[in-house]
Every structure is written in C-alpha cells, then in structure tokens.
Design an enzyme around this catalytic site. Structure first.
Site, PDB file in Angstrom:
ATOM      1  N   HIS A 112       7.116  22.837 -24.185  1.00  0.00           N
ATOM      2  CA  HIS A 112       7.439  22.471 -25.565  1.00  0.00           C
ATOM      3  C   HIS A 112       8.928  22.720 -25.745  1.00  0.00           C
ATOM      4  CE1 HIS A 112       6.740  22.682 -30.121  1.00  0.00           C
ATOM      5  NE2 HIS A 112       8.000  22.982 -29.939  1.00  0.00           N
ATOM      6  N   ASN A 114      10.052  18.132 -37.477  1.00  0.00           N
ATOM      7  CA  ASN A 114       9.892  19.091 -38.569  1.00  0.00           C
ATOM      8  C   ASN A 114      11.072  18.962 -39.515  1.00  0.00           C
ATOM      9  OD1 ASN A 114       7.446  20.279 -37.678  1.00  0.00           O
ATOM     10  ND2 ASN A 114       8.610  21.334 -36.090  1.00  0.00           N
ATOM     11  N   ARG A 126       8.479  37.097 -31.879  1.00  0.00           N
ATOM     12  CA  ARG A 126       7.886  37.221 -33.207  1.00  0.00           C
ATOM     13  C   ARG A 126       7.047  38.492 -33.255  1.00  0.00           C
ATOM     14  NH1 ARG A 126       6.109  31.260 -35.407  1.00  0.00           N
ATOM     15  NH2 ARG A 126       7.780  30.078 -34.374  1.00  0.00           N
ATOM     16  N   ARG A 137      12.515  20.588 -41.857  1.00  0.00           N
ATOM     17  CA  ARG A 137      12.809  21.873 -42.519  1.00  0.00           C
ATOM     18  C   ARG A 137      13.488  22.799 -41.522  1.00  0.00           C
ATOM     19  NH1 ARG A 137       9.242  24.613 -39.414  1.00  0.00           N
ATOM     20  NH2 ARG A 137       7.274  23.575 -38.975  1.00  0.00           N
ATOM     21  N   GLU A 140      -4.298  11.035 -28.643  1.00  0.00           N
ATOM     22  CA  GLU A 140      -3.124  11.057 -27.786  1.00  0.00           C
ATOM     23  C   GLU A 140      -3.491  11.531 -26.398  1.00  0.00           C
ATOM     24  OE1 GLU A 140       0.743  12.215 -30.395  1.00  0.00           O
ATOM     25  OE2 GLU A 140       0.128  13.632 -28.853  1.00  0.00           O
ATOM     26  N   LYS A 141      -2.748  11.068 -25.423  1.00  0.00           N
ATOM     27  CA  LYS A 141      -2.895  11.562 -24.062  1.00  0.00           C
ATOM     28  C   LYS A 141      -2.608  13.063 -24.064  1.00  0.00           C
ATOM     29  CE  LYS A 141      -3.077  11.336 -19.518  1.00  0.00           C
ATOM     30  NZ  LYS A 141      -4.456  11.217 -18.964  1.00  0.00           N
TER      31      LYS A 141
END
Lengths: 137, 451, 451, 137
Positions: free
Chosen positions: B207, B289, B337, B291, B199-200
């Site tokens: 994100h 995803n 987190r 889930r 992929e590029k």
C-alpha cells in the site's frame, strides 16, 4: 451514559449548582438521571472512617430542583412575557426556544413547578448541555 | 487569511489543526462532546462549544450544532480534520451556504472521489491504471460474472466504503453469496449505501500513497510517497513510513507522475492523497482521500512542509509558495500509531483512565497526542491515543530511534499497541523493507497457531 | 564502537546521552543520587548505580564511586555530559588510568581551555582576537594598573571560572578593592582557585558561539553559530537560537573561520564550543567549552546532525562521516529553558513535587526533559526541568511555533520560566533580532522600578 | 537529608525490610535516622480521623534492627571467617569491607548485637546505600 460521562456531566452540573445557590440539582438525559448535592459549608470534612459516625450534618434549607438544559447549540429566545425567577408554573409550558440555523428548538418546563433560577438572558449563545432554567417541583 | 477557524474534530488531529492555526495567528474554536470535556484539544483552543453527548452521531457528526457553533462564535472557516465529517460533501455545502469556507476540496470533488466507482471511472479517463474490475454490480449473479471474467480471488467493495468496512475477500465462487450479503449489510449499516463493486484481489501488494497539494490557481505538487503496508487484519494502518523502502526509482517517479496528473485531471484543490496498490512493477489506483491523513507527519518531517498550514493557506485562496523543484526530501521518517487496544486480543479497543502517561522526546522525535496522565479514553471513538514519529538520516537510523522512543513510552491504565509495534520493528522481514499488506495478518495468523 | 557507556550525569542530558547510546546499539549505565532515584534518566538506562546522597559533592562529583560503578558494570567508556565532571581533566585522567575512554577532548586540552588565562594566551598565539586585558593579576594594585591601561569598565574574572561565578563588573577605580575581594572569595569557594584576571568590559555585546566537531584524524568542521545573548542578570542563558539573527554574513563567515582555525591550533578533538563576544564588527574570543552544551539541540535541528552520537563516534576513534561541504543549515531553531525558578523573584530556584506536567508536541517541536507528572525536583542541582526547542523555516515561524508550544505547556507544583519566556518572545526588541547580553537585565531593571 | 530524600530512602529501606521479614528497620545517615515499621497484616488500614481511635494494633513479634549499608560503590569482601545470620557480636568489629578502586572501605558493626540478616555475598557489587547487614541491638 457511561460512568465516565456521568462524572463529567455531574461536574458541569456542580457549577450550575454553585451559581444557583441551593442544595440539590437533578438533570435527566434520556434514560439516566444525575443528582448533585452540595455539602453545607458548616459541615466539617469527614473522611470515611471505621468507627460509627454521628449523623452527617445537613444543610439548613434543602431544595430539590430539575435543571432544564439545552439540547442544541444556538441562541436563546425567551418566551414573551419572559419567565422570571420566583414564577409559579401551573402547567407544562414553553419557557424559551433555542434557535439553531433558523430552526426553533422549543424548551419546555416538563410539568409544573416553581422557577428558582433562570441561567440565561435573551439572545445568549448556549452550547449543548448548558443549564437554562431550574424548576423546583 | 481567516480570522477564526472552527475545528470540527477531536483528539490529536484537532490539536494538530489548533497548532497550525495559532502559528498562523488565527483564533480557534473547538467543539467537543460531553465525553471529551477534559481533552487537550478543548483546553488549547481559544473558545470551545459542547455540541452533544458522547456518541459521535449526536456530537461530532451533528452538523446543525457544529455549524451553529461556528456562526455564533464568528468563524469564517471550518477545518474538518480526518474521519467524522471530513469527506462529507453535504457538510461542506452547508458550511458554504452559511458563508463558512470549508478547508478542503470542493463538494463536487469530495462526492466524486467518495464514490469509489465514480472515482475509478474518472481515474481511468485520466489514464491512471486501476485494478481490473467492475462498476457497481446489481446482484450476486452479476458479481459472479465479473469475478469469473477477471479471475478469483476478488474483492467485494462498498462504493461508499472506507476504513475496511463493507469489504470482503472472495477466494472461490462458493464464497460469493455470503460475502455479498455481509458486505452489503455492513455497507448499508455503516454508510447507508449498500452498493458494491468487484475488483481483482492482489496477492500481498504494497500500500503506497502519494501526498499532493493543489492550489486554486493551477499549482499542483506532490510531496512524495508514504508506505502504509503494515496494516492490521482489519486493513487499518499501524506503521507508516516515508519514503517507501526498497522501491524502484523508476516506479517511484511513475507514482509521483500519476498522482499529479490525476490531481490536475479531477481539478483537485487542497491537500489530498492518492492510494495505490503496488505489486512488482504493477501500479493500481485504489482511492483518493480528499483530506489530511493520519500519517501526514512522516511527509512533513522529510519535506519540512507543514501540510495543515498549507491546507489553510490554499483554502484562503493563496498560491502555493513553492514549486516541485523547491521540494526535496531529507532522511527517512516512520510513524507508529499508539492505539488503546489489545494486540493479544484481535486489537479489541479499550477504554478507561490513563493512570500514567510518559511520551518519548529528544532528537528526531515528534509526538502528536491529546492525552495526558489522568485523562479518560471514552468508548465512543477511534482508539488512537497518539502518533509517535521518528526521523533519521536513513531508514535504519529512524527505526533505531523509534525503537528507543517506544522503549521510553509508558502508558498505563489501558492496553496499547506500543510494545507490539516495538516488536514488529525488530522483525527481520520488516527490517529488510518493502513488506506487503499481507505481512502483518500472516504473522498474526502464524502466532495464533498452536506450536 | 563501545559496548557499554557509563553516563556520569543526571537530568535531561543524561537522558539525551542514553538516547544516543541506545540508537547506536550501545548499552548504558546510569548513576544517580538518593534524591534522583525516580528520575527518568535512571529508568531508561540498562543498569543504574546509586553513587551517593543528594548533595552533588557526595554523588555526581564522587569520582571513586563513579569510576567504580563503571568498572563493576563492565563499561568501556564514560560520557560526562555538561556540568559536574564534564570539564574536570583529573576525572578524564582517572578514567583513562582505569581503561575507560572519556568521551571528550584530552585531559591536556581540557586543562588548557579550563584555565581562562591559558586559553586566552593559546588563542592569541593562534591569531584569534581576544578581549583586551591581562594575564593573572597578583593583587588589587596590579588589577588597577591593568584596568587604567585598558580603561574602565572592566571585568574581573576567575581563571577557573564558569557559569558567572567569580566574576565582577568594575565601573570605577573605587569599586576595585571590594570587587576583587568578593570575586576572589567566590572563586576560591567555587573552584578552590582564587586567581583572577582583568578584561575590558564590553557594553551590551552579543554572546555568539560556534559549534565545532573534530576527530582524531585531523577532520575539523563547524556547525554554524548560536546566539545566546538572552541571559539572566546572573549571566545564565535562558533563550538560545541558531543561526544568529541580524548578523552580517561577512562577520558570520569570520566567526566560523576563527572557530575552525582555533580548533586546529589547539589540536582539539570531540565536540566543543567557542564562545565570542560580538560588538558591532568586533569579535572577541571569550572561552572554549570542552563539552556538549545545554543548547546543542538548536544546532542539531538546523543541521540534521546528532552531536552526541558524533561525540561518541569520535571518542571511539571514527573519522567524521562528513566534510564542511556536506553541512548545510535549514531553517531557524530556538530553545527555551524551562527552569524551576521564580522569574518574579530574581529567578530564585524552587524545589518540590511536579503535580501536573504537560509538554507541547506536534510539528517542529522537540522536548528534552527528565521530569513527568509526580516527579520530585530536588533542591540540590541545577533548576532546569526541560528544554523546549522549536524549528521553523524562518526565525519568525520558529518564534510563533515556540509561542504556541509554551502556551501548551503546563507545569504545576513549582514556579517555572515558561510564561516569562513566552512574554519575552513577544517583546518587540527581541522580535527584531540581535539583542545584546544587557537586554534582559535592563528590561528586568526597568520593570523593578516603581512606576 | 531533606524530606524528599528521606522519603526515597525510606522506600528503599522498606524493600530490605520485606526481604528480611521483620517488623522494624532503622538506618542512620550522618545526622538523620530513618525508621521504617511494617504494619501487621492483621491491622486494619485506618485513616486519620477526628474521633479518638483505639490504640493501634501492634504486630505480634517486634524486633528492632540497625541496617548497616554501604557508603561507597564497590565489591563486597566479607570478613574471614564470614559473619553469618544468627551470630552474636560481643564487641564492635569489622564485618566486611567494600573495595573501591583498590581502596578498602571497612564496614563495622557499630557496637554489639545479634546479626539477623546478611544481605550480601562475597564478591558482590554494591551501590551507595545498599543494605549489607541487619543487627538487632
């Protein structure tokens, strides 16, 4: 097993020990072996201390047993005729199997010995690590 | 509605699912490994089964023992959480074969989205923009041809990949052979599937992911986007927020539209997340995803929707109780987190006993955790100890709230990401909003240089 | 805005104020008694001063030491919290004399509202309905005359009263002399003011209160009502919720209107609460609390407003950043007080060391507490250890959430109200909504009877 | 004082003890007296034990001091001339006062003795219970 895991296994084993009513229980899990020893009720609680102590009092009867536990989650199917407490095993044999999704997971005595405890009944659901039998060697 | 649900997971997400079940009046069955006997997720469930020793392959990934526990205890459904068996179509199928509802999409959709190359093709067919690149490449040579066609830098990615595993950046043709070999080996070892695609590689994109919910009766809604650009060099997310800051309203609307369109196109059901790379006004689909995500609470806090309850309701055949018009976000939420790892040492995971545990509280703070003072962090699993989530009327107030919350947090016994994340929140660039995925790695790289 | 605020309180409310200050970028100074050295409210403040030994009269009520601590540390304001000096007009005056802003209403308003008889008169002048009854009565005979006029049962109340002290129910003329003597003695001992007045005793009314905010520029808003009818026989609140369940919309609007009218009439500033007794369609003003209330979080959760931050902003001279039209409640919130007391033994307070402390978390749960595993509960103060607050889309979902949250809570070392409150939440009558203040006492009385 | 409070006071006192560098410190608060004794570094840690123990080893130099602490929150104003460490007090006298909202709270030596520590300096803010002086009797 890491030390943490040994600790939790040992604690679980101590439960079976109290139930079975004897002095020492041992369980093997792959490369590691755990032994749990019960202090006699008559022994006073003694903190570790710099002065030399008298020899530790020992329980009156000392017995040494292997605990055979379940490797899977499933339903216990006892061998027929069923193994009973007090029975002598003069050869390695199948004591029961644990049924998991229709698969038969045999539980063997891992050698000869004297059956001193049967912790489960026919058809009982068991979890991983649950004590099934105790065998004195 | 289900009577009893087996929670096929551990840690905070197992506890999260347990909470949703109990609030819906559903009984719960926990599973645990030998190493997790004293975890809160075990204590709070109605029943619990030990399914194996510490290593996940023998416990949390032990399909026969897990299904057996569900059957013995009379469950009618299984919630897989995230990680472990959550995106394992085979597990979903076996559950169904035994009359257990898998709380998630159908095995076919899990399979299609789990294979990155297939997912990309399906999305292209649905008109979703994807990163320029190839399908599966059979050799280094084929990879080189594709790379030269789309132009370096490129990304080699495992089609079965996830969590940054089996992924390599390649900035020049000479790096290709080594990168190809190591990515393939890692993918083979992690997923038993060494197939790669090219992929590029975008330079410092953001994100941004969109949360969707889809019922079995054609109801599809989105619950806005989350920005998860603050990632460790290993591509693992560290700080997430909703909504994305400094995002053009037109671009935001386009992301939402693409997400619901794609969800409908692949006949998706249950909760899902479409991950995108955003660079300037360009949007590229990355993966879906299938889930619940770790970072779902930021969405819950601004939409007032309990996503895990919705998962359960959808799996039980219910229709969504709301339409897109009923959904309005309020305020801004941010999640940190708390991992048992050492930020000063490449985030090396730490195990041990937590001697002191004090979590923050008060207005606008949500804590999801399975640990407590005296609990043991086993060495076998993901290092996440807790998620601390702050909500405020504005991004600034949410960040200020998170700063004071992290200041209240005291975890002793293992190193954690608490102080490190608090520092990041104070960074001028982060404060401005809209950092790319390259921000944290380059900040760490600058720090590592001798002055 | 203030630079540094002294928090003249302890426990969870001190921590609550500390959080608001830090989120506003204001430095904080805690005060503590010898017995509270290890409390979280001390740990989280920027500076802390020991102001005396355990007994509150020598520490948290020690005005010279508290003001001195504020001056030494360079504070420009004092937040009094609730209890202790919060409604002490003299303290507010002394603070002002030393150039410190008291975060609350003016001393004149505190004085007027603190004297129950004056407050009642002022409210009557503002057209607020009040309970039939007298001004100060000078003797038992005068009390009897009033009682016969308005009809038994009546309530004897200390004009300086609060927290149920100096208050006696009188059901028949023969009970009057004893009740008068004990109420007077209690009032004298508690408030150094033995003056009493007589009020009609309502049979099982609801306790509903309205939260108001008023700035110094004429801005006045209400933030809806709270229902605090679940009270121990000592009249102390145990479970509170917002909004009030099963309340006629017309009656609700009337309460809100009365509250803002009264607030304007007495030229009130800062946060305040007007307490009403509601019986059928009758509404009677009971008293106005000129401070933040213990149960303020239920309002915060449904209105999305940080009341303590608003208190600080108002005291700093800012205008309210919103009007009544900007305020819309969402969902339903419920609060349970976790007290160190034994519900099986007349709620006798307990002191000791908390060996285990695990609070609930996850979606929709807020915890306000100053305790942690290993912390000591001193014998000197209020027995409240924590407030657990749950918010849901509906009353039913908030109650279900609270039930699961209390199920997760584990406090060992002292007896608490956790399990008792969980039982109450399951009661059919409570579940139906709208219980009166007599509900819990009569439930306890029924229990105490031999079967 | 309750036991809890004694514990926290004792802990605070232990800090002053370490700072002053001697063996025993005592503080009086109304009806209660707390004495904190520092174990000698050479003394082994001895858990309480059922067997009769040898007499506990004692620190080489034993000094006994009263700690005079502040009853109020305020600013320290030392007596003039200032009390210094090593000074002998041959009568009960005012060592300093703590100024609180313009009020003068005298700090007296409570008898004669040898000043072994001055914990504060002129103009220093002090809190309730803060150690001001230590006096050997």
């Amino acid at each position: 097993m890491t030390e943490d895991v040994i600790a939790v296994r040992a604690r679980a084993l101590a439960g079976a020990l109290a139930e079975a009513g004897f002095a020492r229980l041992r369980v093997r899990d792959g490369e590691t072996e755990i032994e749990v020893r019960r202090a006699s009720h008559s022994a006073p609680v003694r903190p570790s201390c710099a002065v030399p102590a008298e020899p530790a009092p020992r329980p009156t009867v000392e017995r040494m047993a292997d605990v055979i536990s379940s490797d899977v989650v499933g339903i216990v199917r006892l061998a027929r005729p069923a193994i009973v407490e007090g029975q002598e095993l003069d050869e390695d044999r199948e004591l029961a199997f644990v049924e998991t999704l229709g698969i038969r997971n045999p539980v063997r005595s891992r050698g000869t010995g004297h059956v001193i405890a049967v912790f489960v009944t026919e058809g009982q659901p068991v979890e991983y690590g649950q004590a099934l039998f105790a065998i004195e060697r | 509605m289900f009577k009893k649900v087996l929670i096929a997971n551990r840690g905070e997400i197992a506890l999260r699912i347990n909470r949703a079940c109990h609030e819906l009046g559903i009984a719960t069955v926990a599973i645990f490994s030998d190493a997790d006997r004293a975890s809160l997720h075990v204590r709070h469930a109605d029943e619990a089964f030990c399914v194996g020793p510490g290593p996940a392959t023998r416990s949390y990934l032990n399909i026969p023992n897990i299904i057996s526990a569900a059957l013995i205890s009379g469950c009618d459904a299984i919630h897989p959480g995230y990680g472990f068996l959550a995106e394992n179509a085979r597990f979903a199928e076996i559950a169904a074969d035994h009359g257990l509802t898998f709380i998630g999409p159908t095995p076919a959709v899990i399979n299609a989205m789990g294979d990155k190359a297939t997912a990309k093709r399906l999305m292209q067919e649905a008109g979703v923009p994807t990163t320029p690149g190839s399908g599966i490449v059979a050799s280094v040579d084929e990879a080189r041809t594709v790379a030269e066609q789309i132009g370096f830098p490129v990304l080699l990615k495992a089609t079965a990949g996830g969590g940054g595993k089996g992924m390599r950046e390649v900035h020049a043709p000479a790096e290709l052979p080594t990168a190809y070999a190591t990515a393939q080996a890692e993918a083979e070892a992690s997923f038993k599937d060494g197939r790669l695609y090219v992929e590029k590689l975008m330079v410092n994109p953001r994100h941004i992911e969109v949360q969707v919910l889809a019922d079995e009766h054609g109801g599809v809604v989105h619950l806005g986007e989350r920005d998860c650009s603050v990632q460790k060099p290993s591509h693992q997310k560290l700080i997430e927020e909703a909504p994305a800051a400094e995002l053009d309203p037109g671009l935001r609307a386009r992301l939402h539209h693409i997400a619901t369109t794609a969800t409908r196109a692949v006949r998706y059901t249950n909760a899902g997340t479409l991950e995108f790379l955003v660079s300037g006004s360009d949007v590229y689909f990355m993966e879906m995803n299938t889930r619940i995500q770790v970072e779902h609470p930021v969405t819950e806090l601004i939409y007032g929707v309990d996503l895990v309850k919705e998962q359960i309701r959808i799996a039980a055949g219910e229709s969504l109780g709301f339409t897109q018009d009923d959904l309005h976000p309020h305020g801004h939420a941010i999640e940190v987190r708390v991992n048992a790892e050492d930020p000063e040492n490449n985030f090396a995971p730490a195990a041990g006993t937590l001697t002191t545990v004090v979590f923050p509280g008060g207005p606008g703070i949500r804590v999801d955790t399975h640990v407590y003072g005296g609990s043991i962090v086993p060495p076998f699993y993901d290092s996440m100890l807790a998620k601390i989530v702050a909500v405020g009327r504005t991004r600034e107030s949410a960040i200020l709230r998170m700063e004071r919350a992290l200041g209240e947090t005291r975890i002793e016994g293992v190193k954690t990401t608490v102080d490190f994340c608090r520092e990041l929140l104070g960074d001028e660039r982060f404060r401005a909003g809209g950092v790319g995925v390259g921000w944290l790695p380059s900040l760490l790289a600058r720090r590592a240089q001798p002055v």
